[in-house]
Scaffold this motif. Structure first.
Motif, PDB file in Angstrom:
ATOM      1  N   PRO A 119       0.824  -1.219   0.000  1.00 25.89           N
ATOM      2  CA  PRO A 119       0.000   0.000   0.000  1.00 25.89           C
ATOM      3  C   PRO A 119       0.854   1.263   0.000  1.00 25.89           C
ATOM      4  N   ALA A 120       0.324   2.307  -0.598  1.00 22.44           N
ATOM      5  CA  ALA A 120       1.062   3.569  -0.731  1.00 22.44           C
ATOM      6  C   ALA A 120       1.572   4.091   0.610  1.00 22.44           C
ATOM      7  N   SER A 121       0.920   3.725   1.693  1.00 19.71           N
ATOM      8  CA  SER A 121       1.358   4.196   3.012  1.00 19.71           C
ATOM      9  C   SER A 121       2.617   3.475   3.492  1.00 19.71           C
ATOM     10  N   GLU A 122       2.980   2.365   2.844  1.00 18.44           N
ATOM     11  CA  GLU A 122       4.143   1.584   3.246  1.00 18.44           C
ATOM     12  C   GLU A 122       4.983   1.171   2.031  1.00 18.44           C
ATOM     13  N   PRO A 123       5.442   2.125   1.203  1.00 13.98           N
ATOM     14  CA  PRO A 123       6.165   1.756  -0.021  1.00 13.98           C
ATOM     15  C   PRO A 123       7.518   1.119   0.281  1.00 13.98           C
ATOM     16  N   LEU A 124       7.995   0.346  -0.686  1.00 13.05           N
ATOM     17  CA  LEU A 124       9.339  -0.220  -0.573  1.00 13.05           C
ATOM     18  C   LEU A 124      10.352   0.893  -0.798  1.00 13.05           C
ATOM     19  N   SER A 125      11.529   0.734  -0.243  1.00 10.24           N
ATOM     20  CA  SER A 125      12.600   1.714  -0.459  1.00 10.24           C
ATOM     21  C   SER A 125      13.131   1.567  -1.874  1.00 10.24           C
ATOM     22  N   ASP A 126      13.846   2.572  -2.350  1.00 15.27           N
ATOM     23  CA  ASP A 126      14.467   2.502  -3.679  1.00 15.27           C
ATOM     24  C   ASP A 126      15.395   1.290  -3.770  1.00 15.27           C
ATOM     25  N   GLY A 127      16.143   1.034  -2.715  1.00 14.61           N
ATOM     26  CA  GLY A 127      17.061  -0.106  -2.705  1.00 14.61           C
ATOM     27  C   GLY A 127      16.335  -1.437  -2.806  1.00 14.61           C
ATOM     28  N   GLU A 128      15.180  -1.547  -2.148  1.00 13.89           N
ATOM     29  CA  GLU A 128      14.398  -2.782  -2.218  1.00 13.89           C
ATOM     30  C   GLU A 128      13.848  -2.992  -3.633  1.00 13.89           C
ATOM     31  N   VAL A 129      13.351  -1.933  -4.234  1.00 17.20           N
ATOM     32  CA  VAL A 129      12.837  -2.024  -5.605  1.00 17.20           C
ATOM     33  C   VAL A 129      13.984  -2.380  -6.555  1.00 17.20           C
ATOM     34  N   GLN A 130      15.135  -1.769  -6.360  1.00 17.51           N
ATOM     35  CA  GLN A 130      16.292  -2.047  -7.214  1.00 17.51           C
ATOM     36  C   GLN A 130      16.761  -3.495  -7.057  1.00 17.51           C
ATOM     37  N   ALA A 131      16.657  -4.036  -5.860  1.00 16.93           N
ATOM     38  CA  ALA A 131      17.032  -5.435  -5.647  1.00 16.93           C
ATOM     39  C   ALA A 131      16.119  -6.365  -6.445  1.00 16.93           C
ATOM     40  N   ILE A 132      14.825  -6.108  -6.411  1.00 15.11           N
ATOM     41  CA  ILE A 132      13.869  -6.914  -7.174  1.00 15.11           C
ATOM     42  C   ILE A 132      14.142  -6.758  -8.667  1.00 15.11           C
ATOM     43  N   GLU A 133      14.360  -5.530  -9.090  1.00 14.83           N
ATOM     44  CA  GLU A 133      14.638  -5.261 -10.506  1.00 14.83           C
ATOM     45  C   GLU A 133      15.921  -5.964 -10.953  1.00 14.83           C
ATOM     46  N   GLY A 134      16.944  -5.929 -10.133  1.00 15.28           N
ATOM     47  CA  GLY A 134      18.204  -6.593 -10.468  1.00 15.28           C
ATOM     48  C   GLY A 134      18.044  -8.098 -10.577  1.00 15.28           C
ATOM     49  N   TRP A 135      17.263  -8.684  -9.673  1.00 16.55           N
ATOM     50  CA  TRP A 135      17.001 -10.117  -9.717  1.00 16.55           C
ATOM     51  C   TRP A 135      16.276 -10.490 -11.022  1.00 16.55           C
ATOM     52  N   ILE A 136      15.289  -9.709 -11.407  1.00 16.96           N
ATOM     53  CA  ILE A 136      14.571  -9.961 -12.660  1.00 16.96           C
ATOM     54  C   ILE A 136      15.529  -9.819 -13.842  1.00 16.96           C
ATOM     55  N   ALA A 137      16.347  -8.781 -13.847  1.00 17.30           N
ATOM     56  CA  ALA A 137      17.295  -8.541 -14.937  1.00 17.30           C
ATOM     57  C   ALA A 137      18.292  -9.690 -15.078  1.00 17.30           C
ATOM     58  N   ARG A 138      18.633 -10.333 -13.967  1.00 23.05           N
ATOM     59  CA  ARG A 138      19.552 -11.484 -14.001  1.00 23.05           C
ATOM     60  C   ARG A 138      18.877 -12.750 -14.510  1.00 23.05           C
ATOM     61  N   GLY A 139      17.591 -12.688 -14.826  1.00 29.40           N
ATOM     62  CA  GLY A 139      16.888 -13.865 -15.341  1.00 29.40           C
ATOM     63  C   GLY A 139      15.913 -14.453 -14.351  1.00 29.40           C
ATOM     64  N   ALA A 140      15.720 -13.805 -13.203  1.00 25.57           N
ATOM     65  CA  ALA A 140      14.794 -14.256 -12.164  1.00 25.57           C
ATOM     66  C   ALA A 140      15.022 -15.714 -11.770  1.00 25.57           C
ATOM     67  N   PRO A 141      16.285 -16.065 -11.432  1.00 25.60           N
ATOM     68  CA  PRO A 141      16.552 -17.457 -11.067  1.00 25.60           C
ATOM     69  C   PRO A 141      15.930 -17.834  -9.727  1.00 25.60           C
ATOM     70  N   ASN A 142      15.666 -19.095  -9.555  1.00 29.07           N
ATOM     71  CA  ASN A 142      15.114 -19.611  -8.288  1.00 29.07           C
ATOM     72  C   ASN A 142      16.280 -19.915  -7.366  1.00 29.07           C
ATOM     73  N   ASP A 143      16.897 -18.843  -6.899  1.00 22.45           N
ATOM     74  CA  ASP A 143      18.080 -18.973  -6.047  1.00 22.45           C
ATOM     75  C   ASP A 143      17.788 -18.400  -4.679  1.00 22.45           C
TER      76      ASP A 143
END
Length: 143
Positions: A119-143
């Motif tokens: 919810p907008a009242s509890e957004p993820l930090s930029d670093g958390e969003v970047q971590a998710i984005e980086g994982w997806i960019a790496r191919g979203a491995p099940n690691d």
């Protein structure tokens, strides 16, 4: 001297451009984005912030179509079509085609989606969003 000051001002303003809303992995310092694993995202983001009894926990989850509990997130996200937008929740190696990023960035409306996540009242930090984005960019491995 004037041309030099104009050039310096242009260089400074170029460094202040807005960060892309969805796109290639953004640097997170010390290689943190490039090496983020799904298990660290589950431990540090999904479980404490998303997999709650009111949202993405349970089988099936109480109030959301996707469980983000540890050990379930990969199966529930990767290659799975979104029920809200015409794209996959996570498209491996393609952050721009991954609805999850639109949700966590609060830009889901750009692709026809519904409310942001969390919810907008509890957004993820930029670093958390970047971590998710980086994982997806790496191919979203099940690691």
């Amino acid at each position: 001297m004037r041309p030099l000051s104009v050039l310096a001002a242009a260089a400074l303003s170029a460094g202040c451009l807005a960060e892309p809303k969805v796109g290639p992995a953004q640097p997170g310092g010390a290689g943190s984005v490039a090496t983020t694993t799904l298990s660290s995202i589950e431990t540090n983001i999904f479980v404490p912030k998303c997999a709650t009894s009111a949202c993405h926990a349970g089988s099936p989850p109480a109030n959301a179509p996707v469980s983000l509990e540890a050990g379930r997130a990969w199966l529930e996200l990767v290659g799975v079509p979104s029920t809200q937008a015409p794209m996959s929740l996570v498209e491996p190696s393609n952050p721009a085609a991954s609805y999850l990023l639109y949700k966590v960035r609060g830009t889901q409306g750009l692709v026809g989606g519904l409310s942001p996540m969390p919810p907008a009242s509890e957004p993820l930090s930029d670093g958390e969003v970047q971590a998710i984005e980086g994982w997806i960019a790496r191919g979203a491995p099940n690691d």
